[in-house]
Motif scaffolding. Structure first.
Motif, mmCIF file in Angstrom:
data_model
loop_
_atom_site.group_PDB
_atom_site.id
_atom_site.type_symbol
_atom_site.label_atom_id
_atom_site.label_comp_id
_atom_site.label_asym_id
_atom_site.label_seq_id
_atom_site.Cartn_x
_atom_site.Cartn_y
_atom_site.Cartn_z
ATOM 1 N N THR A 763 0.814 -1.224 0.000
ATOM 2 C CA THR A 763 0.000 0.000 0.000
ATOM 3 C C THR A 763 0.842 1.266 0.000
ATOM 4 O O THR A 763 0.352 2.351 0.322
ATOM 5 C CB THR A 763 -0.908 0.005 1.241
ATOM 6 O OG1 THR A 763 -0.096 -0.046 2.423
ATOM 7 C CG2 THR A 763 -1.862 -1.184 1.215
ATOM 8 N N HIS A 766 -0.426 4.373 -1.840
ATOM 9 C CA HIS A 766 -1.779 4.828 -1.528
ATOM 10 C C HIS A 766 -1.800 5.504 -0.163
ATOM 11 O O HIS A 766 -0.931 5.271 0.682
ATOM 12 C CB HIS A 766 -2.755 3.645 -1.520
ATOM 13 C CG HIS A 766 -2.852 2.919 -2.831
ATOM 14 N ND1 HIS A 766 -1.918 2.006 -3.241
ATOM 15 C CD2 HIS A 766 -3.778 2.992 -3.812
ATOM 16 C CE1 HIS A 766 -2.257 1.529 -4.429
ATOM 17 N NE2 HIS A 766 -3.390 2.112 -4.800
ATOM 18 N N LEU A 794 -6.733 -5.508 1.744
ATOM 19 C CA LEU A 794 -5.859 -4.367 1.446
ATOM 20 C C LEU A 794 -5.094 -4.594 0.143
ATOM 21 O O LEU A 794 -4.922 -3.674 -0.666
ATOM 22 C CB LEU A 794 -4.886 -4.145 2.603
ATOM 23 C CG LEU A 794 -5.506 -3.637 3.915
ATOM 24 C CD1 LEU A 794 -4.487 -3.715 5.052
ATOM 25 C CD2 LEU A 794 -6.009 -2.206 3.747
ATOM 26 N N SER A 798 -5.432 -2.223 -3.196
ATOM 27 C CA SER A 798 -4.289 -1.566 -3.825
ATOM 28 C C SER A 798 -4.153 -1.940 -5.293
ATOM 29 O O SER A 798 -3.704 -1.128 -6.109
ATOM 30 C CB SER A 798 -3.003 -1.920 -3.072
ATOM 31 O OG SER A 798 -2.741 -3.318 -3.183
ATOM 32 N N ASP A 824 -12.076 1.413 -1.355
ATOM 33 C CA ASP A 824 -11.053 1.968 -2.219
ATOM 34 C C ASP A 824 -11.694 2.990 -3.162
ATOM 35 O O ASP A 824 -12.905 3.220 -3.116
ATOM 36 C CB ASP A 824 -10.333 0.867 -3.011
ATOM 37 C CG ASP A 824 -11.280 0.075 -3.884
ATOM 38 O OD1 ASP A 824 -11.968 0.666 -4.738
ATOM 39 O OD2 ASP A 824 -11.330 -1.177 -3.736
#
Length: 911
Positions: A763, A766, A794, A798, A824
């Motif tokens: 991640t 992000h 997660l 991503s 997201d």
């Protein structure tokens, strides 16, 4: 179904008029029937509704699914649309038709799309067609759409053609009650062209549909099913119109074939000819037997022949009908006329000329009275070889001599004598014969023919001895008395014979009624049986109780025949019995006790067979010697065996379909696994090998920064490979049922923090926002499994969201549960994939048409969460584009008292 609802006076059928009257208070139902999705059912329904709207009819839309088609959406404009009802189901909001709003609005016509739709739990009715029935009952007309694969009776046929079993079905009675069925037809080539142009599904989905369901062969078969089902409904409507208006048929709008079945020679030839004729005409056909009073006097051989012929007709696909009657020819013509038959198949005359002059000829009477119906006279040259002879010796009918009827007859005559002695003082002696005749008739009713004849003999002796001059002798002085005695004997014999015949017919009717009821209950029991063991047990018990025999049922297994059920329970067979059972199975004929083959066996073994093949073997025995079954019992066993064989075949076919589905799913998973391994193993291995090889050969010449980058690449790709192998292992544990969570009480924020630290590299491009309140209750879960769930989510977020976007993790409490949600800012999830994303190896395409991931992460998430007693769902964000995965975990009933000290995991933690 053929119906005999008109009479010789040509009056309208009462049943047809009643059916018409019942429709008067209901709304009219029009079904737009299509062979497959995309043929234009909804479009045609909207066009028809718009035409009614132009005529001034009050038309509203109850529910219409446009599926994103612009031309369909354009037709919706201008209609009044009833707002849909919102239903909350597993964290998702579903839109359902608001039946209460429609009934309150009370339009003249409502448009309802997708009749086979299943309503969300909590709705008034589980199925949309039940909503439509309630709307129709209120006098509101309905236009609706339906695909042929959703018709209940065709469900198995469609599954066999397309290899896809449709779960949402509509009973055939809905189509049968429809006032109009309009077929929406489109050629397979045109439909495939519409698919390729994206007018039915989105391009990605359309391509898969063409490769699987929408093949030209499948579409052609489905098209024929739709046309035939519509033609069947139109034929029923024509027949109902003719019956309700007393129109004498036939109207040759459609061909229908009727074959007359009786015990005369040539019956099998007539049935086979009728089948060939029906095939040439592509017409339904019926085998008809007229049951007259003479049928009760048929010999057992004739009864066997008739039963065999009716079974042959049923196996060849005929609808078998038996009607009571007096005049066979008139009853056949009446039935054919009432049910619009256009062809009658009958055998040539077999009686001699003088018998035809006395008794008449069925063939000539049919030709004379058939009118516009074509009569086919078949020679029927076959004789004894046309029907299979019985290979089992029949037991004699056990009718022991009973003294009681004769004692009762004696008592009746004695009573008549006492009454006559009293009346002799007032009446002429010849009138007393009537009193004795009453005793004869009473004996016939109570005991049958022979006790009645015995009572007749006693009555003649008593009347002569006590009342004719000279009295108290058997001498008859007056010639008139001789005539009276002779007339009395004739009348008594005729009357007792007729009375006894009626009594036999009544007893036979009661026996048939009991057998019919038992067979009906047996069929209901078989219909409700869901497993093979239930079917076998019900069959063994029913045969044993109705025939008073011991029963074993054997089915093939691993190339041999083995005992599967018995009543009383018995699973041991002698060698002779095993050989007889195997021979009966292999040759499809009877063997064992009372049969021509292997008669030394303890039991009689008979094959259970359907129209397709032999299913198994039934074994019968009792403690008596000699043949087991009377002819009547053999016919009853045939009926029970036929039903049992069909039920066993049904269960086996369902099991075969399930096995085929499992095999297909296994092949799909195997293919997906190989594809995934070839890409997801090969890619990181290639990167590792490339980086390691470069370091080995050029390490001294490489700058320090390049060496660090190559080593980082080796580590990153190794971690990626490790994650993939871990996912495979986790999936294996889930599918094998070996997943056993290690439960303990944990705070959600701690596990979220651990998962974020572990996913830091994934991640890194992000922004991460975390909103986990510190006062959330502790959860009873496995922290390792739950951390893996969060990590996979997660990782998924991503992959499917652009760099620089925000991934938000938030939690809250709701109705005794703790909810954690990961959102997201990617393109979101296609609506048709919201459930499929949790399937093993299923991967949604990214915008650049490149598949991302292995297709295992989300499937593992669902497996882990459900193993810990929670639920996980996928949805799209409502505030912007993006996906949202929601986990709901139950709060334990008892929690320890934990303070709120320590870190504040609820603060936003930018990454």
């Amino acid at each position: 179904m053929p119906d005999d609802r008109s009479n010789v006076e040509n009056r309208p059928s009462p049943d047809a008029l009643l059916e018409h009257a019942e429709r008067e208070g209901r709304g009219r139902l029009r079904i737009f029937l299509g062979a497959a999705p995309g043929v234009g059912k909804t479009y045609e329904m909207l066009m028809s509704g718009r035409a009614r709207l132009a005529d001034g009819v009050d038309v509203v839309i109850g529910v219409v699914e446009t599926h994103g088609r612009k031309e369909t959406q354009a037709l919706v404009e201008g209609y009044e649309v009833i707002a849909r009802r919102k239903v909350d189901y597993k964290g998702r909001v579903l839109d359902e038709m608001d039946i209460d709003a429609i009934l309150a609005r009370r339009p003249a016509l409502v448009l309802v799309d997708e009749l086979a739709h299943t309503n969300a739990p909590g709705s008034r009715h589980p199925k949309r067609y039940l909503d439509v029935q309630e709307i129709l009952a209120r006098g509101i007309d309905v236009y609706t759409t339906l695909n042929i694969q959703h018709v209940e009776s065709l469900n198995d046929v469609v599954a066999q053609i397309t290899r896809v079993r449709v779960r949402e079905t509509v009973p055939d009675s809905i189509i049968d009650r429809a006032d109009d069925v309009e077929i929406i037809d489109l050629t397979p080539d045109d439909l495939i062209k519409r698919l390729e142009e994206g007018k039915v599904y989105f391009p990605n989905t359309a391509q898969r549909a063409v490769e699987n369901y929408f093949s030209p062969g499948n579409l052609t078969a489905l098209r024929e099913l739709a046309l035939r089902r519509t033609a069947q409904r139109v034929d029923e409507q024509l027949l109902n119109h003719m019956q309700s208006h007393a129109i004498q048929g036939p109207w040759a709008a459609g061909e229908r074939v009727l074959v007359c079945v009786d015990a005369r020679p040539g019956g099998a030839a007539r049935i086979r000819y009728a089948r060939r004729l029906a095939d040439r005409l592509r017409a339904p056909w019926t085998a008809l037997h007229v049951d007259t009073p003479r049928s009760a006097g048929m010999s057992e051989d004739d009864k066997d022949t008739l039963a065999t012929l009716l079974r042959l007709a049923e196996q060849l696909g005929a609808e078998v009908t038996t009607i009571p009657g007096q005049s066979v020819a008139q009853d056949i013509v009446r039935h054919a006329t009432a049910n619009n038959f256009t062809h009658i198949v009958v055998g040539r005359p077999t009686r001699s000329r003088w018998r035809e002059l006395i008794e008449g000829s069925l063939t000539y009477d049919l030709i004379r009275n058939a009118g516009d119906i074509s009569v086919h006279v078949i020679s029927g040259t076959e004789r004894d070889t046309e029907t299979p002879s019985r290979r089992v010796s029949a037991a004699a009918e056990q009718r022991p001599f009973q003294v009681k009827p004769y004692l009762l007859a004696t008592a009746y005559v004695a009573g008549s004598l006492a009454v006559s002695t009293f009346l002799d003082q007032f009446l002429d002696v010849r009138n007393l014969a009537i009193v004795f005749l009453l005793s004869v008739l009473t004996s016939a009713v109570a005991g049958g023919l022979w006790p009645a004849l015995y009572a007749c003999f006693l009555s003649v002796l008593a009347f002569n001895y006590f009342f004719l001059e000279p009295r108290y002798t058997l001498t008859i002085r007056d010639p008139e008395s001789i005539v009276a005695i002779a007339v009395f004997i004739a009348v008594a014999v005729i009357a007792s014979n007729l009375t006894a015949r009626v009594q036999r017919q009544a007893a036979a009717a009661r026996s048939r009624a009991r057998a019919t009821e038992d067979i009906y209950l047996f069929s209901k029991k078989l219909a409700g049986a869901g497993t093979l063991d239930d079917v076998l047990w019900a069959t063994a018990f029913q045969i044993a109780s109705m025939l008073k025999l011991r029963v074993v049922l054997l089915l093939p297994e691993d190339g041999t025949i083995t005992v599967k059920a018995g009543y009383p329970p018995d699973d041991t067979l002698a060698e002779a019995d095993i050989a007889a059972a195997r021979w009966a199975w292999e040759h499809n004929r009877a063997a064992g006790r009372g049969a021509d083959t292997l008669p030394g066996a303890k039991r009689l073994y008979l094959p259970l067979r359907t129209g397709r093949t032999a299913i198994g073997v039934v074994g019968l025995d009792n403690d008596k010697q000699g043949p087991l079954l009377t002819p009547e019992q053999q016919r009853l066993l045939d009926a029970l065996g036929d039903q049992a064989a069909v039920a066993i075949e049904r269960v086996q076919l369902v099991a075969d379909v399930d096995r085929a589905k499992l095999a297909a799913e296994a092949d799909r998973l195997r293919s997906a696994l190989l594809t995934s391994i070839s890409h997801d193993l090969k890619t990181p291995l290639a990167a590792i090998m490339g980086a390691a090889g470069t370091l080995k050969e050029f390490a001294p010449d490489l700058p320090e920064q390049d060496r660090v980058e190559l080593l980082s690449a080796v580590i990153d790709e190794s971690e990626r490979l490790n994650r993939f192998i871990a996912n495979l292992l986790d999936m294996t544990k889930i599918e094998s049922g070996a997943m056993e969570p290690n439960y303990a009480l944990h705070y959600l924020g701690d596990i979220v923090g651990t998962a974020l630290d572990r996913a830091r590299k994934i991640t890194s491009e992000h922004k991460i926002e975390v909103d986990i309140p510190p006062d959330l209750p502790m959860l009873r879960l496995d922290p390792v499994l739950f951390e893996q769930v969060l990590f996979n989510l997660l990782d998924n977020a991503s992959k499917y969201s652009p760099p620089g976007s925000t991934i938000r993790v938030q939690g809250w409490t709701d109705n005794g549960s703790v909810v954690v949600q990961i959102m997201d800012e990617g393109p979101g999830i296609p609506a048709q994939d919201l459930e499929r994303v949790f399937d093993t190896f299923y991967r949604v395409r990214k915008g650049d048409q490149v598949r991302a991931g292995t297709g295992l992460g989300l499937s593992i998430c669902r497996g882990f969460v459900e193993a810990m007693g929670g639920t996980i769902t996928a949805a799209n964000r409502t505030d912007r584009s993006g996906g949202a995965f929601t986990i709901r975990m139950p709060v334990p009933a008892e929690l320890p008292d934990v303070g709120n000290g320590g870190d504040e995991p609820g603060e936003d933690q930018p990454r």
